[in-house]
Design a protein around this motif. Structure first.
Motif, PDB file in Angstrom:
ATOM      1  N   ILE A 163       0.841  -1.194   0.000  1.00  0.00           N
ATOM      2  CA  ILE A 163       0.000   0.000   0.000  1.00  0.00           C
ATOM      3  C   ILE A 163       0.879   1.247   0.000  1.00  0.00           C
ATOM      4  O   ILE A 163       1.839   1.349   0.762  1.00  0.00           O
ATOM      5  N   LEU A 164       0.535   2.177  -0.870  1.00  0.00           N
ATOM      6  CA  LEU A 164       1.208   3.470  -0.895  1.00  0.00           C
ATOM      7  C   LEU A 164       0.276   4.543  -0.347  1.00  0.00           C
ATOM      8  O   LEU A 164      -0.946   4.490  -0.560  1.00  0.00           O
ATOM      9  N   ASP A 165       0.849   5.516   0.341  1.00  0.00           N
ATOM     10  CA  ASP A 165       0.069   6.605   0.924  1.00  0.00           C
ATOM     11  C   ASP A 165      -0.317   7.580  -0.184  1.00  0.00           C
ATOM     12  O   ASP A 165       0.502   8.381  -0.651  1.00  0.00           O
ATOM     13  N   LEU A 166      -1.562   7.531  -0.622  1.00  0.00           N
ATOM     14  CA  LEU A 166      -2.018   8.350  -1.745  1.00  0.00           C
ATOM     15  C   LEU A 166      -1.997   9.838  -1.408  1.00  0.00           C
ATOM     16  O   LEU A 166      -1.716  10.671  -2.275  1.00  0.00           O
ATOM     17  N   GLU A 167      -2.285  10.163  -0.151  1.00  0.00           N
ATOM     18  CA  GLU A 167      -2.253  11.574   0.250  1.00  0.00           C
ATOM     19  C   GLU A 167      -0.836  12.127   0.131  1.00  0.00           C
ATOM     20  O   GLU A 167      -0.633  13.257  -0.334  1.00  0.00           O
TER      21      GLU A 167
END
Length: 390
Positions: A163-167
């Motif tokens: 998971i990558l931090d989209l924010e």
């Protein structure tokens, strides 16, 4: 009543084209390659784009229009364009927006065919790519160059469900004036909306969970209107458009997306919990397991954990192959997001063209297995996995 106040499921079911003179309840198929004009002036104005109307199904068609408009509503996008496949969406989006000499910064873990585009084909046109490690997103700025135009990522990633931090990505793209493109295929618009976190464009392989039943191919890109305009102009001239029939199927599929995805995720969470306790399993990755390294980020930006579970079998590549050979109920396929549970061994199939070093860099170990958890009775899924692992 305004459709803007309706919930996700209602909009997916009730957002449709205006009924014809036949007052059909379900939108009909528009299997026409072209459309006629009332007179010479109507034809001239249509080609001059002074009128918003259908001219030729390579440009637009009522069925593709309905599908695009639904996805735009679900993703909170201004506009979109539908493609024959997910990879047609990926290629056309990049090809429309990039020029010779441009540079891409991408997450290291991307779909195999996307990686091939970046490393084999785009360099022919002097378009280069730098990869940042999923485990070290704080290093992204090191890779940004004066000619960098696009920041690209999948989240969750394929196949290791990182998971990558989209924010964080959204803020970084805004800071450096980059186009942020997110492949949202694993999550679907029901679970995650990257535009809320700063994405400019969102790509889906509609072949997967959006269709959900392994019937048709399709892809779509949605996002900012000015960027979609460039993608549309490129695509109407190069021809990767979605067929009206497939658009009709996919639009109908959206009507059951929420209920299907809810059940997919419920089953997947139970599969992940079972695997985490199995003695022949080394590690398990599922976004909503507390053991997932990006669990808190996943909970922040995802409504549910998705239907993909990745786990590593003890014993490496041979154990992975033996596991596949013993599977009885689940399917062996390279697809995902089907009603049927599918198991894949990436190291020997989908990512076999990568070197061992390249695979390990994106968390694809020799024993990694990807499970696309379907809608069968959960005890039957678990029992098949249990006997194959024994």
């Amino acid at each position: 009543m305004s459709t803007e106040t309706f919930g996700f499921e209602t909009r997916a079911i009730r957002s449709q084209l205006e009924r014809s003179q036949y007052l059909e309840h379900s939108v009909p198929l528009y299997l026409s390659s072209s459309f006629v004009f009332e007179d010479a002036e109507d034809m001239r104005a249509s080609f001059a784009e002074e009128k918003d109307r259908n001219i030729y199904s390579r440009f637009s068609n009522p069925n593709t229009t309905e599908f695009v408009e639904k996805i735009c509503q679900m993703e909170g996008a201004e506009a979109g364009y539908a493609f024959a496949t997910g990879m047609a969406a990926v290629y056309s989006t990049f090809a429309a927006l990039l020029n010779s000499g441009d540079h891409i910064v991408s997450a290291s873990s991307v779909f195999g065919s996307t990686h091939t585009l970046f490393t084999k084909y785009f360099p022919k046109w002097n378009i280069t790519t730098s990869y940042f490690s999923i485990a070290e997103p704080e290093t992204i700025e090191r890779y940004i160059q004066p000619n960098t135009k696009i920041l690209y990522a999948e989240s969750p990633t394929n196949p290791a469900v990182d998971i990558l931090d989209l924010e964080y990505l959204g803020a970084l793209a805004k800071k450096h004036n980059l186009i942020l493109i997110i492949d949202n295929c694993f999550a679907t618009p029901y679970i995650q909306n990257p535009i809320q976190f700063g994405a400019d464009l969102v790509i889906h392989s509609a072949t997967k969970l959006i269709d959900g039943q392994g019937r048709v191919l399709g892809g779509i890109t949605v996002g900012k209107e000015d960027l979609i305009r460039e993608i549309y102009l490129f695509s109407r001239n190069t021809g990767p458009s979605l067929s009206p029939f497939n658009a009709w199927v996919l639009s109908k599929s959206l009507e059951t997306l929420a209920v299907r995805v809810e059940k997919h995720c419920e089953n997947a969470e139970k599969v992940a919990a079972f695997l985490e306790e199995h003695p022949n399993v080394k590690t398990v990755k599922y976004p909503f397991l507390k053991s997932h390294p990006q669990y808190e980020i996943a909970k922040k930006q995802m409504r549910l954990g998705g239907n993909i579970v990745a786990f590593e079998i003890k014993g490496g590549i041979d154990a992975g192959r033996q596991f596949l050979d013993k599977i009885q109920l689940c399917s062996l396929s390279a697809n995902l997001g089907d009603t049927r549970t599918i198991v894949t061994h990436p190291a020997s199939t989908t990512h076999s063209k990568l070197t061992e070093e390249e695979r390990l860099a994106v968390s694809i170990t020799d024993g990694l297995v990807r499970v696309s958890v379907g809608l069968e009775t959960i005890t039957d899924i678990i029992n098949d996995l249990k006997q194959a692992l024994s």
